[in-house]
Structures are given as C-alpha cells and as structure tokens.
Scaffold this active site. Sequence first.
Site, PDB file in Angstrom:
ATOM      1  N   SER A 132      -2.289   3.561   6.621  1.00  0.00           N
ATOM      2  CA  SER A 132      -2.109   4.342   5.435  1.00  0.00           C
ATOM      3  C   SER A 132      -2.326   3.378   4.208  1.00  0.00           C
ATOM      4  O   SER A 132      -1.819   2.054   4.402  1.00  0.00           O
ATOM      5  CB  SER A 132      -0.912   5.214   5.383  1.00  0.00           C
ATOM      6  OG  SER A 132      -0.547   5.778   4.042  1.00  0.00           O
ATOM      7  N   TYR A 170       8.641   4.177   5.933  1.00  0.00           N
ATOM      8  CA  TYR A 170       7.128   4.628   6.224  1.00  0.00           C
ATOM      9  C   TYR A 170       6.014   3.507   5.726  1.00  0.00           C
ATOM     10  O   TYR A 170       5.104   3.221   6.878  1.00  0.00           O
ATOM     11  CB  TYR A 170       6.785   5.973   5.243  1.00  0.00           C
ATOM     12  CG  TYR A 170       5.260   6.424   5.698  1.00  0.00           C
ATOM     13  CD1 TYR A 170       5.087   7.245   7.083  1.00  0.00           C
ATOM     14  CD2 TYR A 170       4.502   6.597   4.637  1.00  0.00           C
ATOM     15  CE1 TYR A 170       3.877   7.622   7.090  1.00  0.00           C
ATOM     16  CE2 TYR A 170       3.295   6.965   5.023  1.00  0.00           C
ATOM     17  CZ  TYR A 170       2.819   7.456   6.062  1.00  0.00           C
ATOM     18  OH  TYR A 170       1.479   8.021   6.626  1.00  0.00           O
TER      19      TYR A 170
END
Length: 320
Positions: free
Chosen positions: A156, A182
Amino acid sequence: MAFDATSTAAEVVSGHDLTGKEAMVTGGASGLGLETARALAGAGARVVVAGRDAAKGEAAAARLRAETGSDLVVFRSLDLGSLKSIENWTHGHVAAGRPLHILVANAGVMAPPLTRTADGFESQFGTNHLGHFALATGLLPSLRAADGARVVSLSSRAHRRGDVDFDDPNYLRSPYDPWEAYGRSKTANALFAVALTDRFADDGITCNAVMPGAIRTGLQRHIGPERLREMGWADADGGLADLPGWKTPAQGAATSVWAAVARELDGVGGKYLDDCAIAEPWTKDDDPPTGHYLPYALDPVHAARLWDLSEGLVSRPGRG
C-alpha cells in the site's frame, strides 16, 4: 498493451488463457480479492478462495462459479491469524500434489485497536505479513512444482508511514499507533517480495508487491463513521465520498492481476507495482506520488533482515 489506473482486472486478464493453472487468493470472498478471483477464474484457472468466514466464502465461490461459468472455483477455510490453521492448509495442499502457479496474498486488516493473533503477534503485522509469510513458505513445494510461479504481495501507499521496527515488531514495548502499525505491515509486504524473489527465483518463484490504489472495501471496517468523515472518505450520510483518484474494486484488482499474468513480468520479481506498471523510488522529502515508493520498502538488506526475523517468529511464536 499498456494499462493504467482506470483499467479493470477483466481488461488486464483478457487474452490470457490460464487453463490448467492453479491460483489461490487470500481474502477472496469480497473486495479486491473477489475481483481478483473473478478475473483469474474467468481466464480458466482453478481458483481457491481462502478466508475465515465459511458461509461468506462458500457464497462467494458459488457466485463466482455462476458468473464465470467455471466450476473450478472452490472455497477453503484459512485463518491467517493462526499458525496452526496455516500449517494445516499448507500440509494439505502440498500433500494433494497440485502445483500452485499463482498465490495472491490479498487478505489484510487495517487500523484496528491493539489486538493480537492466536500466536501473540500484533494483528496487523501478524496477519498482513507473518500469516502470508508462513503460508508462502509452507507452500514452497507447490510453488516450485509450478515451474514458474508468481506470488503477489498486497502492499500500500501507506508503507510511507514507517519502516519495520525490527526491535519491537509486535508492539510489546512501544506505544501502539494503529496507522503506524498498518504502514509498517505494508512495508513488510513489500520487503517480503524482495526476499522471496532473492531466495527462490532460481526455483522459478518470483514475487512482486502491489499498490492497488484507494478503494472503499471491507478493509475500512475498523474505522468508525465519524473518523471516515473526518478523513474525507465518507460523506455526511456515511456513504462513499466522491474522491478524485479513488478506484472501483474491479480497478483496484487490476494491478494484482497484472502482477499475476503480465508476460512482461516473466522472471521479474522484487518490484513495487502501481497502476499496472513498475513503480520508481522516491527520494525527495515529500510524500511519494502515484507510481513511486520510498526506497526502504525494497531495501535488500532490510528484506533479508525481515526474512530472518519472520522465520524466527513463526517458528517460536510469542517471542517477538
């Protein structure tokens, strides 16, 4: 043929015949995973949809069989937060003797409160990275047998939130920040692509990291409606905000499918892919734009260190 941010998974796979190929998509019952599985099944592959929710997974597999006209889509239960579940899966698949040509490490969790997996790992590092690490390494005999296997690791743009903390990867001592965690897990997903390719390219196994783009899916389930509105991701009624640059799930899955089938990626691994192209490193001080990544995400020294760390953690859970 060149593809871009607007391309869909179906457009990317068009012209590819995957008859006789075996593919596995983690988190394949919804969102990007469902679209990835649909494209691969539509091209003739036998597709294993893997996930924790059996009812949801069986329904998704039935839907894909009906929509693609292929009876080669099956659901198999897998909990990436449990090393025992992963071990049972990998042993069963390897024992079945089927080569695995495509492994899409798609499942993930984003920004939950501090929680831990069954083995004591911080849930994002444990699920997004360590679960897929254990799965891929357990499936190495099946990947080798494919004589040209591709592993797709979903990263990501959030990797820019931080590098892996090699001293405290599971927040046993550090204050927990869900977005930092994350981002670190997404950096780990990219580093995994480098290390896996470095170790097993000679066996015909390559891995690339993928930035799918911004897409509203179940990944945002841990973010409350108020926070979504504050971030500009939802409108006043909680619906999807009209945001420039956001993709549909079919567009978001395009780069994963491109990583799995593109002929120009034959023998190519350890790359970061964005909008169906190989991204470039970004060395300026501001945030990297589309098509770029921060260099530490593909640093070979960090990748080797993470591999060693991951091997130790999955062999001795609870010590990291």
